[in-house]
Design a protein around this motif. Sequence first.
Motif, PDB file in Angstrom:
ATOM      1  N   CYS A 176       0.819  -1.211   0.000  1.00  0.00           N
ATOM      2  CA  CYS A 176       0.000   0.000   0.000  1.00  0.00           C
ATOM      3  C   CYS A 176       0.850   1.256   0.000  1.00  0.00           C
ATOM      4  O   CYS A 176       2.062   1.217   0.206  1.00  0.00           O
ATOM      5  CB  CYS A 176      -0.856   0.060   1.266  1.00  0.00           C
ATOM      6  N   ARG A 177       0.138   2.369  -0.181  1.00  0.00           N
ATOM      7  CA  ARG A 177       0.678   3.704   0.069  1.00  0.00           C
ATOM      8  C   ARG A 177      -0.187   4.314   1.157  1.00  0.00           C
ATOM      9  O   ARG A 177      -1.406   4.159   1.146  1.00  0.00           O
ATOM     10  CB  ARG A 177       0.573   4.576  -1.185  1.00  0.00           C
ATOM     11  N   VAL A 178       0.449   5.034   2.069  1.00  0.00           N
ATOM     12  CA  VAL A 178      -0.294   5.757   3.104  1.00  0.00           C
ATOM     13  C   VAL A 178      -0.662   7.121   2.527  1.00  0.00           C
ATOM     14  O   VAL A 178       0.202   7.859   2.040  1.00  0.00           O
ATOM     15  CB  VAL A 178       0.541   5.927   4.387  1.00  0.00           C
ATOM     16  N   LEU A 179      -1.952   7.456   2.584  1.00  0.00           N
ATOM     17  CA  LEU A 179      -2.432   8.739   2.069  1.00  0.00           C
ATOM     18  C   LEU A 179      -2.807   9.706   3.184  1.00  0.00           C
ATOM     19  O   LEU A 179      -2.988  10.895   2.931  1.00  0.00           O
ATOM     20  CB  LEU A 179      -3.635   8.515   1.148  1.00  0.00           C
ATOM     21  N   GLY A 180      -2.943   9.194   4.407  1.00  0.00           N
ATOM     22  CA  GLY A 180      -3.290  10.056   5.528  1.00  0.00           C
ATOM     23  C   GLY A 180      -3.569   9.229   6.759  1.00  0.00           C
ATOM     24  O   GLY A 180      -3.549   8.000   6.705  1.00  0.00           O
TER      25      GLY A 180
ATOM     26  N   ARG B 214      -1.833   0.911  18.331  1.00  0.00           N
ATOM     27  CA  ARG B 214      -2.288   2.070  17.541  1.00  0.00           C
ATOM     28  C   ARG B 214      -1.251   3.182  17.470  1.00  0.00           C
ATOM     29  O   ARG B 214      -1.103   3.816  16.435  1.00  0.00           O
ATOM     30  CB  ARG B 214      -3.628   2.579  18.031  1.00  0.00           C
ATOM     31  N   HIS B 215      -0.543   3.429  18.554  1.00  0.00           N
ATOM     32  CA  HIS B 215       0.472   4.494  18.545  1.00  0.00           C
ATOM     33  C   HIS B 215       1.609   4.144  17.591  1.00  0.00           C
ATOM     34  O   HIS B 215       2.072   4.987  16.821  1.00  0.00           O
ATOM     35  CB  HIS B 215       1.017   4.751  19.954  1.00  0.00           C
ATOM     36  N   GLU B 216       2.045   2.900  17.634  1.00  0.00           N
ATOM     37  CA  GLU B 216       3.133   2.448  16.762  1.00  0.00           C
ATOM     38  C   GLU B 216       2.715   2.455  15.301  1.00  0.00           C
ATOM     39  O   GLU B 216       3.488   2.844  14.421  1.00  0.00           O
ATOM     40  CB  GLU B 216       3.598   1.049  17.175  1.00  0.00           C
ATOM     41  N   ILE B 217       1.471   2.052  15.031  1.00  0.00           N
ATOM     42  CA  ILE B 217       0.976   2.080  13.649  1.00  0.00           C
ATOM     43  C   ILE B 217       0.898   3.509  13.150  1.00  0.00           C
ATOM     44  O   ILE B 217       1.292   3.805  12.013  1.00  0.00           O
ATOM     45  CB  ILE B 217      -0.381   1.350  13.532  1.00  0.00           C
ATOM     46  N   LEU B 218       0.412   4.434  13.975  1.00  0.00           N
ATOM     47  CA  LEU B 218       0.342   5.836  13.572  1.00  0.00           C
ATOM     48  C   LEU B 218       1.742   6.398  13.303  1.00  0.00           C
ATOM     49  O   LEU B 218       1.960   7.073  12.293  1.00  0.00           O
ATOM     50  CB  LEU B 218      -0.376   6.673  14.625  1.00  0.00           C
ATOM     51  N   GLU B 219       2.692   6.116  14.182  1.00  0.00           N
ATOM     52  CA  GLU B 219       4.068   6.591  13.979  1.00  0.00           C
ATOM     53  C   GLU B 219       4.654   6.053  12.676  1.00  0.00           C
ATOM     54  O   GLU B 219       5.286   6.789  11.910  1.00  0.00           O
ATOM     55  CB  GLU B 219       4.955   6.160  15.149  1.00  0.00           C
ATOM     56  N   THR B 220       4.451   4.775  12.409  1.00  0.00           N
ATOM     57  CA  THR B 220       4.976   4.157  11.193  1.00  0.00           C
ATOM     58  C   THR B 220       4.284   4.722   9.959  1.00  0.00           C
ATOM     59  O   THR B 220       4.934   5.003   8.947  1.00  0.00           O
ATOM     60  CB  THR B 220       4.810   2.627  11.255  1.00  0.00           C
ATOM     61  N   ALA B 221       2.974   4.908  10.041  1.00  0.00           N
ATOM     62  CA  ALA B 221       2.228   5.469   8.911  1.00  0.00           C
ATOM     63  C   ALA B 221       2.682   6.894   8.600  1.00  0.00           C
ATOM     64  O   ALA B 221       2.860   7.253   7.427  1.00  0.00           O
ATOM     65  CB  ALA B 221       0.731   5.445   9.208  1.00  0.00           C
ATOM     66  N   LEU B 222       2.895   7.707   9.625  1.00  0.00           N
ATOM     67  CA  LEU B 222       3.351   9.079   9.398  1.00  0.00           C
ATOM     68  C   LEU B 222       4.766   9.118   8.836  1.00  0.00           C
ATOM     69  O   LEU B 222       5.089   9.974   8.005  1.00  0.00           O
ATOM     70  CB  LEU B 222       3.251   9.893  10.688  1.00  0.00           C
TER      71      LEU B 222
ATOM     72  N   ASP C 194      -3.828  -4.656  11.504  1.00  0.00           N
ATOM     73  CA  ASP C 194      -3.057  -5.291  12.571  1.00  0.00           C
ATOM     74  C   ASP C 194      -1.572  -4.957  12.539  1.00  0.00           C
ATOM     75  O   ASP C 194      -0.941  -4.862  13.581  1.00  0.00           O
ATOM     76  CB  ASP C 194      -3.224  -6.810  12.519  1.00  0.00           C
ATOM     77  N   ARG C 195      -1.010  -4.813  11.352  1.00  0.00           N
ATOM     78  CA  ARG C 195       0.422  -4.515  11.235  1.00  0.00           C
ATOM     79  C   ARG C 195       0.668  -3.590  10.053  1.00  0.00           C
ATOM     80  O   ARG C 195      -0.049  -3.651   9.052  1.00  0.00           O
ATOM     81  CB  ARG C 195       1.222  -5.805  11.027  1.00  0.00           C
ATOM     82  N   LEU C 196       1.694  -2.762  10.170  1.00  0.00           N
ATOM     83  CA  LEU C 196       2.070  -1.843   9.105  1.00  0.00           C
ATOM     84  C   LEU C 196       3.586  -1.694   9.132  1.00  0.00           C
ATOM     85  O   LEU C 196       4.148  -1.319  10.163  1.00  0.00           O
ATOM     86  CB  LEU C 196       1.385  -0.490   9.329  1.00  0.00           C
TER      87      LEU C 196
END
Length: 86
Positions: free
Chosen positions: A12-16, A48-56, A79-81
């Motif tokens: 995927c690509r993270v868009l937001g 959730r915090h780790e996923i948000l950090e990785t996504a950003l 579940d994972r990113l």
Amino acid sequence: MPQQNPVSFDNCRVLGGGPTEDGTVNILLELTDNNHTKDWYVANPNVRHEILETALTALSANLPVSVLLESTTRYSKLDRLYVMKQ
């Protein structure tokens, strides 16, 4: 009762993304393996915090991600990113 395994692993690509007022983290993904479908997914509350950090990180560096989803339907659990090298 045994925990069910997620059924989909996608590139995927993270868009937001970001948190909601109740602490839920939503991530907007474009599934590049699935006709470039764009939709929102809910981060697993345990990470959730780790996923948000990785996504950003992926969003700011314009890097692709690999994700483990329960389903590719809107607001399914993410579940994972993982950030991937281009």
